[in-house]
Write an enzyme that holds these catalytic residues in place. Structure first.
Site, PDB file in Angstrom:
ATOM      1  N   LYS A 221       0.812  -1.221   0.000  1.00 13.33           N
ATOM      2  CA  LYS A 221       0.000   0.000   0.000  1.00 13.33           C
ATOM      3  C   LYS A 221       0.849   1.276   0.000  1.00 13.33           C
ATOM      4  CE  LYS A 221      -4.104  -2.006   2.147  1.00 13.33           C
ATOM      5  NZ  LYS A 221      -5.168  -1.839   3.151  1.00 13.33           N
TER       6      LYS A 221
ATOM      7  N   ASP B 100      -9.794   2.871   2.534  1.00 16.61           N
ATOM      8  CA  ASP B 100      -9.885   2.134   3.802  1.00 16.61           C
ATOM      9  C   ASP B 100     -10.596   2.949   4.882  1.00 16.61           C
ATOM     10  OD1 ASP B 100      -8.630  -0.199   2.964  1.00 16.61           O
ATOM     11  OD2 ASP B 100      -6.632   0.590   3.402  1.00 16.61           O
TER      12      ASP B 100
END
Ligand code: ATR
Length: 275
Positions: A69, A106
């Site tokens: 990420k 997220d």
């Protein structure tokens, strides 16, 4: 890239366990979108070239999962502000002009699950976030945007919590402490964002942080209750949830970015948690 439908996928290492193909296939069916979504296990040394190749061959979008990420930030031509705050990207999208947008869904996945699915109020409430790694960095900006009275970040390694709190200090009332120095309690909302669940452990926070009005949330998920959820329930919390909803909501936000339509998450969540 061969095939007549738009190509998507998730990049990780390892990635075989990912539920994203199942989730996005359900979203595509539900919304009538013609697309494919595959798993891509790229080794670190080929990550950059393989992502570039995916897009130059016509790929439309990628999810990025562990451990890439942060590395994926460099693959984007432009970042959304929430990806900038997170310092991490979980979604890459090819835009019409040929540039790649990096986003992070997220945090909004968490706030959607908390506020919409679980009906938890964060505004003017006292929030304890346990952990200070990438998972916490990814959700702090969207949580602070909801206007909590305070977010206390508590971490086993206190210095990481303090450093993270300092980074987000201009966005709201946020403090960083070690586990032993968590002030007050109980909190209105306690979120476990440590990786302790992966080894079946419970973060060693004082039990006084959880009371009968506390809503507890574990960003981890698994079959049945996670150890943290079980622990909170045993302590008599108001309610506790594991991270299935966050998983599905972050996927829905990626899907919306790519396809311009937000799928219903309820049926997917039910399918994942009933099996
Ligand atoms: P992630 O990207 O998932 O957040 P990370 O950056 O490695 O992963 O962070 C893991 C987090 O879980 C950290 O906050 C870590 O605490 P430390 O900073 O003190 O290492 C926390 N963590 C992992 N195992 C833990 C355990 N058994 N008890 C408490 N905290 C734990």
């Amino acid at each position: 890239m061969s095939g007549t439908v738009d190509q998507y996928g998730v990049v990780g290492h390892p990635v075989a366990h990912s539920l994203s193909p199942f989730i996005h296939a359900m979203f595509a069916r539900q919304t009538g979108q013609a697309m494919s979504y595959r798993l891509f296990d790229f080794a670190p040394e080929v990550l950059e070239e393989r992502i570039t190749a995916f897009f130059t061959q016509g790929g439309r979008g990628l999810n990025i999962t562990l451990p890439y990420k942060m590395a994926a930030v460099a693959r984007a031509d432009e970042l959304t502000s929430r990806a900038q705050h997170a310092g991490a990207v979980n979604t890459l999208a090819m835009r019409k002009d040929g540039t790649i947008l990096g986003d992070n869904t997220d945090g909004v996945g968490l706030t959607q699950d908390l506020c919409v699915n679980q009906r938890v109020i964060v505004t003017r409430r006292r929030v304890l976030v346990i952990g200070a790694g990438g998972a916490v960095r990814g959700v702090l900006a969207p949580l602070l945007a909801l206007g909590p009275e305070v977010i206390v970040i508590a971490n086993r390694t206190a210095d990481r919590a303090k450093a993270l709190a300092a980074t987000f200090a201009q966005m709201g009332n946020v403090e960083g402490v070690g586990f032993r120095y968590i002030a007050g309690g109980p909190y209105d909302l306690v979120i476990n964002a440590t990786s302790a669940s992966l080894t079946g452990e419970i973060p060693d926070v004082p039990v006084a942080v959880i009371g009968s009005d506390t809503f507890c949330y574990d960003m981890a998920y698994g079959k049945g209750d996670t150890p943290f959820v079980r622990w909170c329930v045993e302590l008599g919390c108001r309610a506790a949830a594991s991270g299935w909803g966050m998983l599905v909501e972050q996927a829905a936000e990626s899907f919306r970015l790519w396809r311009g339509v937000r799928p219903l998450t309820g049926p997917v969540l039910a399918a994942l948690t009933s099996s």
